[in-house]
Structures are given as structure tokens and as C-alpha cells.
Design a protein around this motif. Sequence first.
Motif, PDB file in Angstrom:
ATOM      1  N   GLU A  42      12.395  71.575  42.074  1.00 44.17           N
ATOM      2  CA  GLU A  42      12.163  70.697  43.211  1.00 44.17           C
ATOM      3  C   GLU A  42      12.870  71.241  44.445  1.00 44.17           C
ATOM      4  O   GLU A  42      14.008  71.669  44.382  1.00 44.17           O
ATOM      5  N   ARG A  43      12.155  71.206  45.587  1.00 42.67           N
ATOM      6  CA  ARG A  43      12.748  71.673  46.846  1.00 42.67           C
ATOM      7  C   ARG A  43      13.634  70.580  47.409  1.00 42.67           C
ATOM      8  O   ARG A  43      13.185  69.453  47.602  1.00 42.67           O
ATOM      9  N   VAL A  44      14.893  70.925  47.667  1.00 41.14           N
ATOM     10  CA  VAL A  44      15.851  69.963  48.197  1.00 41.14           C
ATOM     11  C   VAL A  44      16.644  70.587  49.341  1.00 41.14           C
ATOM     12  O   VAL A  44      16.667  71.806  49.504  1.00 41.14           O
ATOM     13  N   LYS A  45      17.303  69.703  50.101  1.00 41.76           N
ATOM     14  CA  LYS A  45      18.194  70.140  51.169  1.00 41.76           C
ATOM     15  C   LYS A  45      19.535  69.464  50.922  1.00 41.76           C
ATOM     16  O   LYS A  45      19.604  68.246  50.748  1.00 41.76           O
ATOM     17  N   VAL A  46      20.603  70.243  50.890  1.00 37.38           N
ATOM     18  CA  VAL A  46      21.955  69.732  50.670  1.00 37.38           C
ATOM     19  C   VAL A  46      22.807  70.115  51.863  1.00 37.38           C
ATOM     20  O   VAL A  46      22.760  71.263  52.327  1.00 37.38           O
ATOM     21  N   GLN A  47      23.571  69.146  52.354  1.00 46.74           N
ATOM     22  CA  GLN A  47      24.481  69.395  53.470  1.00 46.74           C
ATOM     23  C   GLN A  47      25.899  69.136  52.996  1.00 46.74           C
ATOM     24  O   GLN A  47      26.150  68.184  52.267  1.00 46.74           O
ATOM     25  N   VAL A  94      21.862  73.767  53.230  1.00 48.64           N
ATOM     26  CA  VAL A  94      21.202  74.699  52.323  1.00 48.64           C
ATOM     27  C   VAL A  94      19.892  74.088  51.839  1.00 48.64           C
ATOM     28  O   VAL A  94      19.874  72.950  51.364  1.00 48.64           O
ATOM     29  N   GLN A  95      18.812  74.851  51.978  1.00 51.88           N
ATOM     30  CA  GLN A  95      17.519  74.442  51.444  1.00 51.88           C
ATOM     31  C   GLN A  95      17.135  75.405  50.341  1.00 51.88           C
ATOM     32  O   GLN A  95      17.349  76.606  50.453  1.00 51.88           O
ATOM     33  N   GLY A  96      16.569  74.856  49.288  1.00 48.08           N
ATOM     34  CA  GLY A  96      16.160  75.705  48.190  1.00 48.08           C
ATOM     35  C   GLY A  96      15.621  74.904  47.028  1.00 48.08           C
ATOM     36  O   GLY A  96      15.294  73.721  47.156  1.00 48.08           O
ATOM     37  N   GLN A  97      15.553  75.562  45.881  1.00 53.57           N
ATOM     38  CA  GLN A  97      15.012  74.937  44.677  1.00 53.57           C
ATOM     39  C   GLN A  97      16.143  74.593  43.726  1.00 53.57           C
ATOM     40  O   GLN A  97      17.026  75.411  43.467  1.00 53.57           O
ATOM     41  N   LEU A  98      16.079  73.385  43.203  1.00 50.18           N
ATOM     42  CA  LEU A  98      17.046  72.915  42.221  1.00 50.18           C
ATOM     43  C   LEU A  98      16.538  73.330  40.844  1.00 50.18           C
ATOM     44  O   LEU A  98      15.464  72.906  40.413  1.00 50.18           O
ATOM     45  N   VAL A  99      17.283  74.215  40.174  1.00 49.77           N
ATOM     46  CA  VAL A  99      16.846  74.752  38.880  1.00 49.77           C
ATOM     47  C   VAL A  99      17.933  74.542  37.831  1.00 49.77           C
ATOM     48  O   VAL A  99      19.096  74.314  38.155  1.00 49.77           O
ATOM     49  N   LYS A 100      17.536  74.630  36.582  1.00 46.73           N
ATOM     50  CA  LYS A 100      18.484  74.513  35.482  1.00 46.73           C
ATOM     51  C   LYS A 100      19.387  75.736  35.486  1.00 46.73           C
ATOM     52  O   LYS A 100      18.948  76.859  35.647  1.00 46.73           O
ATOM     53  N   SER A 101      20.668  75.498  35.299  1.00 42.61           N
ATOM     54  CA  SER A 101      21.643  76.577  35.346  1.00 42.61           C
ATOM     55  C   SER A 101      21.753  77.266  33.991  1.00 42.61           C
ATOM     56  O   SER A 101      21.774  76.601  32.956  1.00 42.61           O
ATOM     57  N   PRO A 102      21.852  78.604  33.972  1.00 44.09           N
ATOM     58  CA  PRO A 102      22.056  79.302  32.701  1.00 44.09           C
ATOM     59  C   PRO A 102      23.480  79.124  32.162  1.00 44.09           C
ATOM     60  O   PRO A 102      23.727  79.339  30.993  1.00 44.09           O
ATOM     61  N   SER A 103      24.389  78.685  33.012  1.00 43.40           N
ATOM     62  CA  SER A 103      25.774  78.497  32.609  1.00 43.40           C
ATOM     63  C   SER A 103      25.937  77.183  31.849  1.00 43.40           C
ATOM     64  O   SER A 103      25.260  76.200  32.119  1.00 43.40           O
ATOM     65  N   LYS A 104      26.862  77.150  30.918  1.00 40.59           N
ATOM     66  CA  LYS A 104      27.140  75.940  30.149  1.00 40.59           C
ATOM     67  C   LYS A 104      28.000  74.949  30.940  1.00 40.59           C
ATOM     68  O   LYS A 104      28.046  73.783  30.628  1.00 40.59           O
ATOM     69  N   GLN A 106      27.691  73.865  34.031  1.00 38.92           N
ATOM     70  CA  GLN A 106      26.983  72.978  34.948  1.00 38.92           C
ATOM     71  C   GLN A 106      25.543  72.795  34.481  1.00 38.92           C
ATOM     72  O   GLN A 106      24.996  73.651  33.791  1.00 38.92           O
ATOM     73  N   ASN A 107      24.973  71.684  34.891  1.00 42.32           N
ATOM     74  CA  ASN A 107      23.624  71.339  34.484  1.00 42.32           C
ATOM     75  C   ASN A 107      22.578  72.016  35.366  1.00 42.32           C
ATOM     76  O   ASN A 107      21.594  72.543  34.874  1.00 42.32           O
ATOM     77  N   VAL A 108      22.803  71.989  36.679  1.00 40.78           N
ATOM     78  CA  VAL A 108      21.848  72.540  37.635  1.00 40.78           C
ATOM     79  C   VAL A 108      22.561  73.416  38.661  1.00 40.78           C
ATOM     80  O   VAL A 108      23.775  73.357  38.810  1.00 40.78           O
ATOM     81  N   GLU A 109      21.758  74.215  39.348  1.00 38.02           N
ATOM     82  CA  GLU A 109      22.240  74.990  40.483  1.00 38.02           C
ATOM     83  C   GLU A 109      21.131  75.057  41.518  1.00 38.02           C
ATOM     84  O   GLU A 109      19.966  74.783  41.209  1.00 38.02           O
ATOM     85  N   LEU A 110      21.491  75.400  42.719  1.00 35.52           N
ATOM     86  CA  LEU A 110      20.535  75.451  43.822  1.00 35.52           C
ATOM     87  C   LEU A 110      20.273  76.903  44.179  1.00 35.52           C
ATOM     88  O   LEU A 110      21.193  77.631  44.551  1.00 35.52           O
ATOM     89  N   LYS A 111      19.008  77.329  44.044  1.00 40.06           N
ATOM     90  CA  LYS A 111      18.623  78.679  44.464  1.00 40.06           C
ATOM     91  C   LYS A 111      18.262  78.605  45.934  1.00 40.06           C
ATOM     92  O   LYS A 111      17.252  78.018  46.315  1.00 40.06           O
ATOM     93  N   ALA A 112      19.098  79.194  46.765  1.00 34.23           N
ATOM     94  CA  ALA A 112      18.968  79.059  48.214  1.00 34.23           C
ATOM     95  C   ALA A 112      17.817  79.880  48.762  1.00 34.23           C
ATOM     96  O   ALA A 112      17.643  81.050  48.417  1.00 34.23           O
ATOM     97  N   GLU A 113      17.021  79.234  49.616  1.00 31.72           N
ATOM     98  CA  GLU A 113      15.970  79.912  50.370  1.00 31.72           C
ATOM     99  C   GLU A 113      16.384  80.059  51.825  1.00 31.72           C
ATOM    100  O   GLU A 113      16.010  81.008  52.490  1.00 31.72           O
ATOM    101  N   LYS A 114      17.177  79.072  52.297  1.00 33.20           N
ATOM    102  CA  LYS A 114      17.627  79.078  53.689  1.00 33.20           C
ATOM    103  C   LYS A 114      19.027  78.485  53.732  1.00 33.20           C
ATOM    104  O   LYS A 114      19.267  77.416  53.181  1.00 33.20           O
ATOM    105  N   ILE A 115      19.944  79.178  54.377  1.00 36.86           N
ATOM    106  CA  ILE A 115      21.303  78.679  54.581  1.00 36.86           C
ATOM    107  C   ILE A 115      21.582  78.703  56.079  1.00 36.86           C
ATOM    108  O   ILE A 115      21.512  79.750  56.710  1.00 36.86           O
ATOM    109  N   GLU A 116      21.877  77.527  56.604  1.00 33.12           N
ATOM    110  CA  GLU A 116      22.188  77.416  58.030  1.00 33.12           C
ATOM    111  C   GLU A 116      23.636  76.956  58.178  1.00 33.12           C
ATOM    112  O   GLU A 116      24.030  75.934  57.621  1.00 33.12           O
TER     113      GLU A 116
END
Length: 182
Positions: A42-47, A94-104, A106-116
Amino acid sequence: MFGARCLLRALRSCSSAPCPRHRPAARVSVRGALGVQSANGERVKVQGWIRSVRSQKEVLFLHINDGSSLESLQVVADSSFDSRELAFGSSVEVQGQLVKSPSKKQNVELKAEKIEVVGNCDAKAFPFKYKERHPLEYLRQYPHLRCRTNVLGSILRVRSEATAAIHSFFKVRGFASQCSFW
């Protein structure tokens, strides 16, 4: 009073209408992003502000916090982003896609497409250091930055929940409608 209710109702109906343009990324708090159980890209924006930066050859890792949680959201970005502006304490969007993290860890991580970078921060001049506990007397010197610390951030979250519970308690029992000065 009647006009304010009508205006509020009209604003709510307008804001829920579908937008024909491209759907922008939904703004999510760090707490909301960390609480997602099934990350499906899912595409999300986090500030928030940067709690730590780790730069490797091909990948850049940022930990972002906005005060809604003690935990930080890990952002994974391409190393092509300018890491000189991305310093500890800087405010970012930061805008990007929220994806499942390969690390144990954390549950999710944000793959950044744009960082302002919204607000730069000189890490050497910033009064709080990462992973360092500061006494409350020291924090009193910086009232505008106190909420960025874990201790005072936790106190503010508890205070907010207590205030909301008290307000809802009285509102359910009809006390809010009897106040003539509101």
C-alpha cells in the motif's frame, strides 16, 4: 450554533466524496504503519523526524518517528538519495510502499519512493544525542523539542489518552451540551 453544525456536516460530506484525479498516498502515523498486520504494498506517506541513519553501499536505512509510538518505522531507500541532508533530527516526509519486513524484529518497513526534507537539522548543534538519556533539567532548556524524547513523549501520550477518556465520559453523560460558553 446551527450554522456551525451545517458547515461541519457539509465539510464531512465533501471530504468523503471520491476524487477523480490520481489517488495520493494516504497519510499514516508511525503507530498506524507499525500496526498493519498484512502489508500488501500500500502506498503511504509518513511524516516525522529521523531517529537514526545507516548508509550502506546500495541501501540507506532511516528510522522515522512522529511521537505516536515509542518504536520507529524503518525506511529502506536507494543510496541515490542525498544522505547529507538526511541527518539525525531532521524532519522528513517519506512516500513509498508499506511492505512486510524480512527482519524478525519488525513487522513492516517502508520502501521509499520519495523523501522530502521538510526541516534540516545540524546533528552537531542538535541538543539531543541518539541513544543518550538526558536529565529533565536539561530538557527544560528546550521546550519545543521535549516531545521528541521517549520519556516526555510517553507522558504526553498518556496525558492525551486520559484527557480523551475524561472528555468522552462527560460527553456520554450529556455534560458537553449544557455548557453555554462553548
